[in-house]
Design a protein around this motif. Sequence first.
Motif, PDB file in Angstrom:
ATOM      1  N   ILE A 131      39.638  39.238  33.089  1.00  0.00           N
ATOM      2  CA  ILE A 131      40.951  39.363  33.725  1.00  0.00           C
ATOM      3  C   ILE A 131      42.038  39.029  32.711  1.00  0.00           C
ATOM      4  O   ILE A 131      42.102  37.920  32.177  1.00  0.00           O
ATOM      5  CB  ILE A 131      41.078  38.428  34.949  1.00  0.00           C
ATOM      6  CG1 ILE A 131      39.966  38.698  35.959  1.00  0.00           C
ATOM      7  CG2 ILE A 131      42.455  38.582  35.587  1.00  0.00           C
ATOM      8  CD1 ILE A 131      40.008  40.055  36.601  1.00  0.00           C
ATOM      9  N   ASN A 132      42.897  40.003  32.438  1.00  0.00           N
ATOM     10  CA  ASN A 132      44.063  39.808  31.569  1.00  0.00           C
ATOM     11  C   ASN A 132      45.295  40.289  32.332  1.00  0.00           C
ATOM     12  O   ASN A 132      45.455  41.490  32.564  1.00  0.00           O
ATOM     13  CB  ASN A 132      43.912  40.596  30.268  1.00  0.00           C
ATOM     14  CG  ASN A 132      42.872  39.998  29.347  1.00  0.00           C
ATOM     15  OD1 ASN A 132      43.095  38.949  28.755  1.00  0.00           O
ATOM     16  ND2 ASN A 132      41.724  40.657  29.240  1.00  0.00           N
TER      17      ASN A 132
ATOM     18  N   LEU B 299      42.622  43.717  42.531  1.00  0.00           N
ATOM     19  CA  LEU B 299      41.289  43.403  42.032  1.00  0.00           C
ATOM     20  C   LEU B 299      40.272  44.376  42.627  1.00  0.00           C
ATOM     21  O   LEU B 299      40.377  44.771  43.798  1.00  0.00           O
ATOM     22  CB  LEU B 299      40.899  41.969  42.418  1.00  0.00           C
ATOM     23  CG  LEU B 299      41.836  40.851  41.935  1.00  0.00           C
ATOM     24  CD1 LEU B 299      41.336  39.504  42.446  1.00  0.00           C
ATOM     25  CD2 LEU B 299      41.947  40.844  40.414  1.00  0.00           C
TER      26      LEU B 299
ATOM     27  N   LEU C  68      34.617  37.326  38.925  1.00  0.00           N
ATOM     28  CA  LEU C  68      35.646  38.037  38.174  1.00  0.00           C
ATOM     29  C   LEU C  68      35.366  37.879  36.695  1.00  0.00           C
ATOM     30  O   LEU C  68      34.896  36.822  36.254  1.00  0.00           O
ATOM     31  CB  LEU C  68      37.034  37.460  38.486  1.00  0.00           C
ATOM     32  CG  LEU C  68      37.522  37.549  39.932  1.00  0.00           C
ATOM     33  CD1 LEU C  68      38.733  36.649  40.134  1.00  0.00           C
ATOM     34  CD2 LEU C  68      37.847  38.987  40.312  1.00  0.00           C
TER      35      LEU C  68
ATOM     36  N   ASN D 105      48.146  45.876  37.494  1.00  0.00           N
ATOM     37  CA  ASN D 105      49.016  44.706  37.380  1.00  0.00           C
ATOM     38  C   ASN D 105      50.411  45.211  37.031  1.00  0.00           C
ATOM     39  O   ASN D 105      50.644  45.693  35.924  1.00  0.00           O
ATOM     40  CB  ASN D 105      48.505  43.744  36.304  1.00  0.00           C
ATOM     41  CG  ASN D 105      49.395  42.517  36.171  1.00  0.00           C
ATOM     42  OD1 ASN D 105      49.681  41.847  37.153  1.00  0.00           O
ATOM     43  ND2 ASN D 105      49.843  42.225  34.961  1.00  0.00           N
TER      44      ASN D 105
ATOM     45  N   GLY E  12      37.134  43.008  38.412  1.00  0.00           N
ATOM     46  CA  GLY E  12      38.159  43.146  37.389  1.00  0.00           C
ATOM     47  C   GLY E  12      39.520  43.428  37.997  1.00  0.00           C
ATOM     48  O   GLY E  12      39.662  43.605  39.212  1.00  0.00           O
ATOM     49  N   ALA E  13      40.525  43.466  37.148  1.00  0.00           N
ATOM     50  CA  ALA E  13      41.880  43.804  37.571  1.00  0.00           C
ATOM     51  C   ALA E  13      42.119  45.280  37.270  1.00  0.00           C
ATOM     52  O   ALA E  13      42.037  45.699  36.115  1.00  0.00           O
ATOM     53  CB  ALA E  13      42.901  42.933  36.842  1.00  0.00           C
TER      54      ALA E  13
ATOM     55  N   LEU F 289      40.076  33.723  42.753  1.00  0.00           N
ATOM     56  CA  LEU F 289      41.164  33.596  41.793  1.00  0.00           C
ATOM     57  C   LEU F 289      42.159  32.530  42.246  1.00  0.00           C
ATOM     58  O   LEU F 289      42.642  31.724  41.435  1.00  0.00           O
ATOM     59  CB  LEU F 289      41.866  34.941  41.624  1.00  0.00           C
ATOM     60  CG  LEU F 289      42.916  35.022  40.513  1.00  0.00           C
ATOM     61  CD1 LEU F 289      42.306  34.703  39.158  1.00  0.00           C
ATOM     62  CD2 LEU F 289      43.567  36.400  40.487  1.00  0.00           C
TER      63      LEU F 289
END
Length: 275
Positions: free
Chosen positions: A28-29, A220, A25, A228, A224-225, A51
């Motif tokens: 990631i924010n 995910l 990953l 959210n 990456g994300a 994660l």
Amino acid sequence: METGRGGWDIAFRELAAGYGARAVLSGINATLPGGKVTVILGGSGCGKSTLLRHIIGLSRPISGNILIGGHDFFHLPEREFRRLRRRMGVLFQDGALLGALTLAQNVALPLTEHLNLPKEVVRRAALRVLKMVELEDFADFYPNELSGGMRKRAGLARAIIAEPRILLCDEPTSGLDPITAARMDALLKAMHAFYPDMTMIIVSHDLASLDAIAEHVLVLRDGGAVFNGSLEELRESDDPYLRRFLHRLPGEDDGPAHTPPDPEVRAALDRWLAQ
């Protein structure tokens, strides 16, 4: 270390996580809201379990930060790091019960390992949480005498016996039939109602569970994300990947590659099948 009252947020800031120097990953924010049920979604191998390991503190980030209750988890002094980890409960995918111990002994492990309490007090605490997961009548059974769903419920009882501020569940409904899975979902919802300040993080790819329990969702993909936000926002998203995921639709390039069989192998198979 003080973290205040109410649920603890879990925040990722430019997080890169993986194994050794290999990032699974990156970038990631995201913030998982305190006191809410967050479901982490994604395809197989997307980094969900990676994660989770980092939130628990079993692996250190390659770079970036994880903030728990406003504290930079991996930059805390060692003693404070350990104190924060004590406030986490974990339901492992298979329950992770020890076969040589009874259900009550398994559930009581967090107390017997860390506290100096009389045996009758520890057993009373174990029976209390076993009752919460409807297993008090099986307190003196061994794990191999129970079904998979019962072992998972026992794992949940062990995860909450120390009344953690954060509960992390790794695929709590995997391997369960639909009725047992729905029962686990209902149990998690009831648990959250009983502990309303508890932040619950559930790693899953079970879309029925998503609809049943999620208040917040992190998706995910490709390291990456890609989402959210709330469950309602996820349902309203026009993102093609998210819509395929939620509606179980294959991609345009999915399916077997149409390559002809090797002529030599085919001829040998024909001769063998004709014998």
